[in-house]
Design a protein around this motif. Sequence first.
Motif, PDB file in Angstrom:
ATOM      1  N   ASP A  50       3.359 -11.878  12.163  1.00  0.00           N
ATOM      2  CA  ASP A  50       3.701 -12.018  10.748  1.00  0.00           C
ATOM      3  C   ASP A  50       5.161 -12.472  10.589  1.00  0.00           C
ATOM      4  O   ASP A  50       6.062 -11.846  11.133  1.00  0.00           O
ATOM      5  N   GLY A  70       7.032 -11.964   8.373  1.00  0.00           N
ATOM      6  CA  GLY A  70       7.768 -10.820   7.829  1.00  0.00           C
ATOM      7  C   GLY A  70       8.521 -10.052   8.892  1.00  0.00           C
ATOM      8  O   GLY A  70       9.557  -9.448   8.620  1.00  0.00           O
ATOM      9  N   GLN A  71       8.012 -10.077  10.138  1.00  0.00           N
ATOM     10  CA  GLN A  71       8.692  -9.370  11.217  1.00  0.00           C
ATOM     11  C   GLN A  71      10.023 -10.047  11.546  1.00  0.00           C
ATOM     12  O   GLN A  71      11.016  -9.385  11.812  1.00  0.00           O
ATOM     13  N   GLU A 107      11.711 -11.745   9.339  1.00  0.00           N
ATOM     14  CA  GLU A 107      12.572 -11.483   8.176  1.00  0.00           C
ATOM     15  C   GLU A 107      13.137 -10.073   8.228  1.00  0.00           C
ATOM     16  O   GLU A 107      14.302  -9.849   7.897  1.00  0.00           O
ATOM     17  N   ALA A 108      12.283  -9.125   8.650  1.00  0.00           N
ATOM     18  CA  ALA A 108      12.762  -7.746   8.739  1.00  0.00           C
ATOM     19  C   ALA A 108      13.902  -7.667   9.747  1.00  0.00           C
ATOM     20  O   ALA A 108      14.925  -7.015   9.493  1.00  0.00           O
ATOM     21  N   GLN A 146       5.289  -7.568  20.691  1.00  0.00           N
ATOM     22  CA  GLN A 146       4.032  -7.614  19.945  1.00  0.00           C
ATOM     23  C   GLN A 146       3.174  -8.795  20.387  1.00  0.00           C
ATOM     24  O   GLN A 146       1.955  -8.677  20.551  1.00  0.00           O
TER      25      GLN A 146
END
Lengths: 230, 241
Positions: free
Chosen positions: A125, A127-128, A130-131, A150
Amino acid sequence: MDEFLQKLYDTFIYDNRYMYLIDGLKTTLLITLFAVMLGMVIGFLVATVRATHDKTGKLKVLNFIAKIYLTVIRGTPVMVQLLIIYYVIFASVRIDKTFVGILAFGINSGAYVAEIVRSGIMSIDPGQFEAGASLGLNYRKTMIFIIMPQAFKNILPALANECIVLLKETSVAGYIALQDLTKGGDIIRSVTYEAFLPLIAVALIYLILVVGLSSLVGKLERRLKKSDRG
Amino acid sequence: MIEVKGLKKNFGKLEILKGIDTTIEKGEKVVVIGPSGSGKSTFLRCLNMLEKPTEGSIIFEGVDLTKAPEKQLYKIREKMGMVFQHFHLFPHLTIRKNLTLAPVKLGITTNDEANAKAEELLKKVGLSDKADSYPNMLSGGQKQRIAIARGLMMNPDVMLFDEPTSALDPEMVGEVLNLMKKLATEGMTMVVVTHEMGFAREVASRVMFIDDGVIAEENAPESFFGAPKNPRLKAFLSKVL
């Protein structure tokens, strides 16, 4: 029945002919093992270059080289690559054939590993990333500590399958007179004029290896699934 | 603290932000509302440069982020915590590791210090017993509280919230909002994109209505909700309240 036993004796026992298979198996396993390691190293490097380019737009030159590598290696048969490396690239050098085999199959496998690893990275993702970035981790640190662990878990089964494929592909090593398992069986055939037994024996050994490895992969997959459950 | 000047953002030919000017002072709690697709999330994501602005500047603590080199940008992001709609916890790590990863790997604190701080923050968000669990074992509300704690680990000067409760089941919205209220009363500077009007009314020092890529209206919550002037805002409020 006696005739069959006699054939069995002639094929494997007489003159210690079974040693062709044992030595061949050793060579096959040796080439596979080191080619897998070389392939993994190349694959991870190439995948990192490709994914970094796709995500950040950097590494344009390296990405271009990586793309050529992938196209050439995946677009030509491994046997042709093996022949070219042995008869063209190392034409004027006396060199250990096993080393040539490892090099050829490693470079070949690297291309497939690279695409497996890249798909693993891309499957994470965004988002990972971005995090990671939002916490002040740069691209490299995010990649090492967040994305790769991951991705690696997701692609482990595919990587294990690539090892199995590679094991079988090394059977063309005989074309540069490397005495691998297949060649070993073929040598027995050529001295006994009996094709059935040695070739079936060779096939059986490959089959046992592949079935064994596959069941290990299956176990691995089940273990990974377990840790996914909450 | 954060000064936004002439901020524009295009995605290809699509103009999402069409010129935003605003200043966010230390201690302010700015709540950003607006219809979906209005650009409010893009605005928030531009503040810490997760989206690169097409035009304009973002000045944070004296540094223009749009001109800052990459290295400095990461340094600055340590000071801007961000909470995402979909949490984005690290699924392969325990909750404790989720919290301590960044400060330890960035060399800000030692492992022991980070663990102690994680303990303290887990207590604050009420999830001390989850330190050794994995994110997948938690409910949505718990995940979001962990995400907030993860942001706080860096001792940020400002926290950005991108629709922090939109992905939650209704019964879990409260626990997250309560934690955010707690942060607000402690004086944290906050920019919150949300659809929670109650939260905006109660906590915001200023409510900002972004519509069609511009700030259509901004005001203290009493006048914002009590006497909206912009016709689009009136229509929006009549739909959501």
